[in-house]
Design an enzyme around this catalytic site. Structure first.
Site, PDB file in Angstrom:
ATOM      1  N   ASP A 148       0.812  -1.221   0.000  1.00  0.00           N
ATOM      2  CA  ASP A 148       0.000   0.000   0.000  1.00  0.00           C
ATOM      3  C   ASP A 148       0.842   1.265   0.000  1.00  0.00           C
ATOM      4  O   ASP A 148       0.410   2.314   0.484  1.00  0.00           O
ATOM      5  CB  ASP A 148      -0.958   0.029   1.205  1.00  0.00           C
ATOM      6  CG  ASP A 148      -1.773  -1.244   1.325  1.00  0.00           C
ATOM      7  OD1 ASP A 148      -2.392  -1.631   0.327  1.00  0.00           O
ATOM      8  OD2 ASP A 148      -1.784  -1.851   2.416  1.00  0.00           O
ATOM      9  N   LYS A 161       2.612   2.160  -5.154  1.00  0.00           N
ATOM     10  CA  LYS A 161       3.423   1.710  -6.293  1.00  0.00           C
ATOM     11  C   LYS A 161       2.771   2.060  -7.619  1.00  0.00           C
ATOM     12  O   LYS A 161       3.452   2.316  -8.611  1.00  0.00           O
ATOM     13  CB  LYS A 161       3.648   0.199  -6.198  1.00  0.00           C
ATOM     14  CG  LYS A 161       4.459  -0.240  -4.988  1.00  0.00           C
ATOM     15  CD  LYS A 161       4.644  -1.736  -4.922  1.00  0.00           C
ATOM     16  CE  LYS A 161       3.386  -2.489  -4.576  1.00  0.00           C
ATOM     17  NZ  LYS A 161       2.890  -2.245  -3.207  1.00  0.00           N
ATOM     18  N   LYS A 198       1.346   4.656  -8.677  1.00  0.00           N
ATOM     19  CA  LYS A 198       1.651   5.990  -9.200  1.00  0.00           C
ATOM     20  C   LYS A 198       2.943   5.984 -10.006  1.00  0.00           C
ATOM     21  O   LYS A 198       3.032   6.587 -11.077  1.00  0.00           O
ATOM     22  CB  LYS A 198       1.756   6.978  -8.029  1.00  0.00           C
ATOM     23  CG  LYS A 198       1.712   8.444  -8.440  1.00  0.00           C
ATOM     24  CD  LYS A 198       1.499   9.312  -7.219  1.00  0.00           C
ATOM     25  CE  LYS A 198       1.183  10.740  -7.644  1.00  0.00           C
ATOM     26  NZ  LYS A 198       0.853  11.588  -6.490  1.00  0.00           N
ATOM     27  N   GLY A 206      -3.389  -5.067  -4.880  1.00  0.00           N
ATOM     28  CA  GLY A 206      -4.086  -4.143  -5.773  1.00  0.00           C
ATOM     29  C   GLY A 206      -3.371  -2.823  -5.918  1.00  0.00           C
ATOM     30  O   GLY A 206      -2.740  -2.333  -4.981  1.00  0.00           O
ATOM     31  N   HIS A 207      -3.440  -2.281  -7.123  1.00  0.00           N
ATOM     32  CA  HIS A 207      -2.952  -0.935  -7.382  1.00  0.00           C
ATOM     33  C   HIS A 207      -4.138  -0.076  -7.785  1.00  0.00           C
ATOM     34  O   HIS A 207      -4.957  -0.490  -8.612  1.00  0.00           O
ATOM     35  CB  HIS A 207      -1.928  -0.919  -8.523  1.00  0.00           C
ATOM     36  CG  HIS A 207      -0.665  -1.664  -8.209  1.00  0.00           C
ATOM     37  ND1 HIS A 207       0.101  -2.269  -9.180  1.00  0.00           N
ATOM     38  CD2 HIS A 207      -0.048  -1.914  -7.040  1.00  0.00           C
ATOM     39  CE1 HIS A 207       1.148  -2.847  -8.615  1.00  0.00           C
ATOM     40  NE2 HIS A 207       1.071  -2.643  -7.316  1.00  0.00           N
ATOM     41  N   THR A 208      -4.240   1.090  -7.200  1.00  0.00           N
ATOM     42  CA  THR A 208      -5.309   2.013  -7.566  1.00  0.00           C
ATOM     43  C   THR A 208      -4.748   3.087  -8.478  1.00  0.00           C
ATOM     44  O   THR A 208      -3.801   3.784  -8.127  1.00  0.00           O
ATOM     45  CB  THR A 208      -5.931   2.662  -6.317  1.00  0.00           C
ATOM     46  OG1 THR A 208      -6.442   1.630  -5.462  1.00  0.00           O
ATOM     47  CG2 THR A 208      -7.071   3.586  -6.703  1.00  0.00           C
ATOM     48  N   THR A 248      -6.415 -12.423   3.692  1.00  0.00           N
ATOM     49  CA  THR A 248      -7.581 -11.827   3.025  1.00  0.00           C
ATOM     50  C   THR A 248      -8.633 -12.884   2.697  1.00  0.00           C
ATOM     51  O   THR A 248      -9.734 -12.549   2.275  1.00  0.00           O
ATOM     52  CB  THR A 248      -7.165 -11.132   1.718  1.00  0.00           C
ATOM     53  OG1 THR A 248      -6.490 -12.069   0.873  1.00  0.00           O
ATOM     54  CG2 THR A 248      -6.257  -9.945   1.999  1.00  0.00           C
ATOM     55  N   GLN A 290       2.300  -6.380  -3.255  1.00  0.00           N
ATOM     56  CA  GLN A 290       2.635  -6.423  -1.826  1.00  0.00           C
ATOM     57  C   GLN A 290       3.983  -5.714  -1.585  1.00  0.00           C
ATOM     58  O   GLN A 290       4.235  -4.696  -2.194  1.00  0.00           O
ATOM     59  CB  GLN A 290       2.633  -7.863  -1.308  1.00  0.00           C
ATOM     60  CG  GLN A 290       1.246  -8.436  -1.178  1.00  0.00           C
ATOM     61  CD  GLN A 290       0.957  -9.494  -2.217  1.00  0.00           C
ATOM     62  OE1 GLN A 290       1.802  -9.950  -2.961  1.00  0.00           O
ATOM     63  NE2 GLN A 290      -0.280  -9.918  -2.278  1.00  0.00           N
ATOM     64  N   THR A 325       2.843 -12.703   3.184  1.00  0.00           N
ATOM     65  CA  THR A 325       2.085 -13.298   2.085  1.00  0.00           C
ATOM     66  C   THR A 325       2.742 -14.621   1.723  1.00  0.00           C
ATOM     67  O   THR A 325       3.720 -15.044   2.354  1.00  0.00           O
ATOM     68  CB  THR A 325       2.019 -12.326   0.897  1.00  0.00           C
ATOM     69  OG1 THR A 325       1.047 -12.807  -0.045  1.00  0.00           O
ATOM     70  CG2 THR A 325       3.362 -12.170   0.213  1.00  0.00           C
ATOM     71  N   THR A 356      -6.935  -1.181  -0.655  1.00  0.00           N
ATOM     72  CA  THR A 356      -7.510  -1.231  -1.995  1.00  0.00           C
ATOM     73  C   THR A 356      -8.361  -2.480  -2.177  1.00  0.00           C
ATOM     74  O   THR A 356      -9.458  -2.428  -2.731  1.00  0.00           O
ATOM     75  CB  THR A 356      -6.390  -1.229  -3.054  1.00  0.00           C
ATOM     76  OG1 THR A 356      -5.645  -0.019  -2.932  1.00  0.00           O
ATOM     77  CG2 THR A 356      -6.948  -1.325  -4.458  1.00  0.00           C
ATOM     78  N   ASP A 365       3.036  15.316   0.995  1.00  0.00           N
ATOM     79  CA  ASP A 365       2.064  16.337   1.396  1.00  0.00           C
ATOM     80  C   ASP A 365       1.350  15.943   2.683  1.00  0.00           C
ATOM     81  O   ASP A 365       1.079  16.781   3.542  1.00  0.00           O
ATOM     82  CB  ASP A 365       1.040  16.568   0.275  1.00  0.00           C
ATOM     83  CG  ASP A 365       0.342  15.276  -0.144  1.00  0.00           C
ATOM     84  OD1 ASP A 365       1.030  14.250  -0.263  1.00  0.00           O
ATOM     85  OD2 ASP A 365      -0.886  15.309  -0.367  1.00  0.00           O
TER      86      ASP A 365
END
Length: 428
Positions: free
Chosen positions: A14, A17, A19, A41-43, A130, A228, A243, A303, A337
Site C-alpha cells: 500500500d 506503487k 503511481k 491491488g494498485h489504484t 484476506t 505487496q 504473504t 484497496t 504532502d
C-alpha cells in the site's frame, strides 16, 4: 538489448506503487505482474476514472502497453474476467494488450474455503489473511499438485480436478467439521464454471517467458510491477505474518522468467510515513490520535479489502533492509504532502531492544516485539505542495526531510509524490 525497470514496495504494501508504475508505463511497451494474486491491488486514476487493479498489470491503462500476468501469479479467473470486462467497457483493447502465462497457477473455490477454514482454526494466532485462497494455491503449487492455466485445456483436466477436489474436501472437513462443505462445493457446477472461464481466457494464454525475452531483444521497454512488499515476503518478511510469495527482487525473476542480468533500475516505493494491514509486528505503529490523523489524512484503507490500515512514522531501519535485500537503485517517496501536515515529524533511525541500540533490521519476532523506536525529529509544517514541479520548488523543510532519508539510505529519491492526483509527482 534493453533493461527492465522494477517497482517494489519497501514495507508492508500500500505504498503507492501504482503511481510510479503509471508514470513508467507512459513510455513502456510491456508491464508485467510477477507474484501474488487478487489479494493485492494498485489504484490508478486514468481519464477521470479510478481503477482498482488486482490481477491485470496497471501499466495496461496507458492504452499502448501490453499487460502480462506472469507465471508467478496465482490467478482467480472470476476476478480476472471481471477486471477484463470493466476495462473493455471503458474502451481498452484487452484482446490486443493482455497476455497470461500458461504457467500461472489457478485458484479454485476450495482454495478460498481452505484459507478461511485455516484462519478459523488459528483463532488468536490468526495471520490476517484476506481469505482469497492465495496461500492454499501456493501450497498446491509447491506440493506439485496445483493446476496451471495450460492444464485447463488438457484432456485429463476434469479427472485431475475431481481428484484434487476430493482431497481438499477431506482437509476442509478435518479443519472445520461444523460446515457443510459437500453442499458448498458442488463439483459439477465448479467444473462447468471453470470450463467456461477457460474458453474465455484461451486467446490470452501464451508463453510469456519467450514473449518477454523477445521484447527485450527487440529493445522494447519492460516494467515489472511488484505486488505487496518486502516485509510481506515469505522468506524476508515478518514471518509468519507475510504473504505466500516473494514480492522482493528474487520473486520478480522467478515469477517472470527474466534473468538477473536483465534488471536495470530497481525503484523502492515508500510513503513519507508507514502503514500496515493485518497482524504482525510493526515497530513504529502509533496507536493514538497521531496514528488516527495519519490514517485520515492519507486515506489509509486497503484497496482490496477496505480494511483500515495501521499507521505510524517512517522507519529507516526497515528501509535500509529493503534496500539491501532488493538492490534498490532509487526511491519513490509518496504522501510527502500528508506528512507535512504535522509541525514536527519523527523518523525512526534505530531500535532500542532491551537497552541495546540496534541499527540493523531483523525478522525475529522476539526482537521486533521488544523493539522500541529511536526517533530523530524533523520540522514539518507544509502540506499544499501539489503545484511544485521541481525539487527546488518544495519548501526547505520538505527538501530537508527528503535529503535526510537519502543520506541515511544512500540512494536518491527519483520520484516524490506531492498530492493525490497522478500528475502530482516530482521526477528528478
Amino acid at each position: 538489448m534493453s533493461k527492465v525497470d522494477v517497482v517494489i514496495g519497501c514495507f508492508y504494501g500500500d505504498e503507492g506503487k501504482g503511481k510510479v508504475i503509471d508514470y513508467l508505463a507512459g513510455e513502456a511497451d510491456v508491464a508485467v505482474r510477477a507474484t501474488g494474486g487478487d489479494n493485492a491491488g494498485h489504484t490508478i486514476k486514468a481519464n477521470g476514472v479510478k481503477y482498482a487493479m488486482h490481477l491485470i498489470p496497471s501499466g495496461l491503462l496507458s492504452g499502448h502497453t501490453t499487460g502480462v500476468i506472469g507465471n508467478g501469479v496465482v490467478l482467480y479467473p472470476e476476478v480476472l474476467i471481471t477486471e477484463m470486462n470493466n476495462l473493455k467497457d471503458h474502451g481498452y483493447d484487452i484482446e490486443k494488450y493482455l497476455k497470461i502465462s500458461e504457467k500461472a497457477h489457478v485458484i479454485f473455490p476450495y482454495h478460498r474455503m481452505l484459507d478461511l477454514a485455516l484462519e478459523k482454526v488459528r483463532k488468536a494466532k490468526k495471520i490476517g489473511t484476506t481469505g482469497k485462497g492465495i496461500g492454499p494455491s501456493y501450497c498446491d503449487k509447491f506440493e506439485r499438485s496445483g493446476l496451471r492455466m495450460e492444464d485447463l485445456y488438457a484432456p485429463d483436466f476434469k479427472e485431475r480436478l475431481a481428484e484434487l477436489t476430493e482431497i481438499r474436501l477431506g482437509l476442509l472437513k478435518f479443519y472445520d467439521p461444523e460446515t457443510d462443505y459437500d453442499t458448498m462445493l458442488n463439483f459439477d457446477e465448479m467444473y462447468e464454471t471453470y470450463k467456461g472461464y477457460a474458453e474465455i481466457l484461451k486467446p490470452y494464454v501464451c508463453d510469456t517467458i519467450t514473449l518477454l525475452h523477445k521484447a527485450l531483444e527487440a529493445g522494447k521497454k519492460v516494467v515489472v510491477e511488484g505486488a505487496q512488499a518486502t516485509l510481506l515476503d515469505i522468506d524476508f518478511g515478518s514471518y509468519p505474518y507475510v504473504t505466500s510469495s516473494n514480492p522482493t527482487i528474487g520473486g520478480i525473476l522467478t515469477g517472470t522468467g527474466l534473468s538477473a542480468t536483465d534488471i536495470g533500475n530497481v525503484y523502492g516505493v515508500i510513503k513519507a510515513y508507514s502503514s500496515r494491514v493485518g497482524e504482525g509486528p510493526y515497530v513504529t505503529e502509533l496507536k493514538d490520535a497521531t496514528g488516527d490523523r495519519i490514517r485520515e489524512l492519507g486515506h489509509e484503507y486497503g484497496t482490496t479489502t477496505g480494511r483500515p490500515r495501521r499507521c505510524g512514522w517512517l522507519d529507516l531501519v526497515t528501509l535500509k533492509y529493503a534496500k539491501r535485500v532488493n538492490g534498490l537503485t532509487a526511491l519513490s517517496v509518496n504522501h510527502l504532502d500528508t506528512i507535512g501536515a504535522f509541525d514536527t515529524i519523527k523518523v525512526c533511525v534505530a531500535y532500542d531492544v532491551n537497552g541495546v541500540e540496534v541499527e540493523d533490521f531483523t525478522t525475529n519476532l522476539d526482537i521486533l516485539n521488544n523493539a522500541k523506536p529511536i526517533y530523530k525529529e524533523l520540522k514539518g509544517g507544509w502540506s499544499n505542495i501539489a503545484d511544485c514541479k521541481t525539487f527546488e520548488e518544495l519548501p526547505k523543510d520538505a527538501q530537508d526531510y527528503i535529503k535526510f532519508i537519502e543520506d541515511y539510505i544512500g540512494i536518491p529519491a527519483k520520484f516524490i509524490g506531492t498530492g493525490a492526483e497522478r500528475e502530482a509527482m516530482i521526477v528528478r
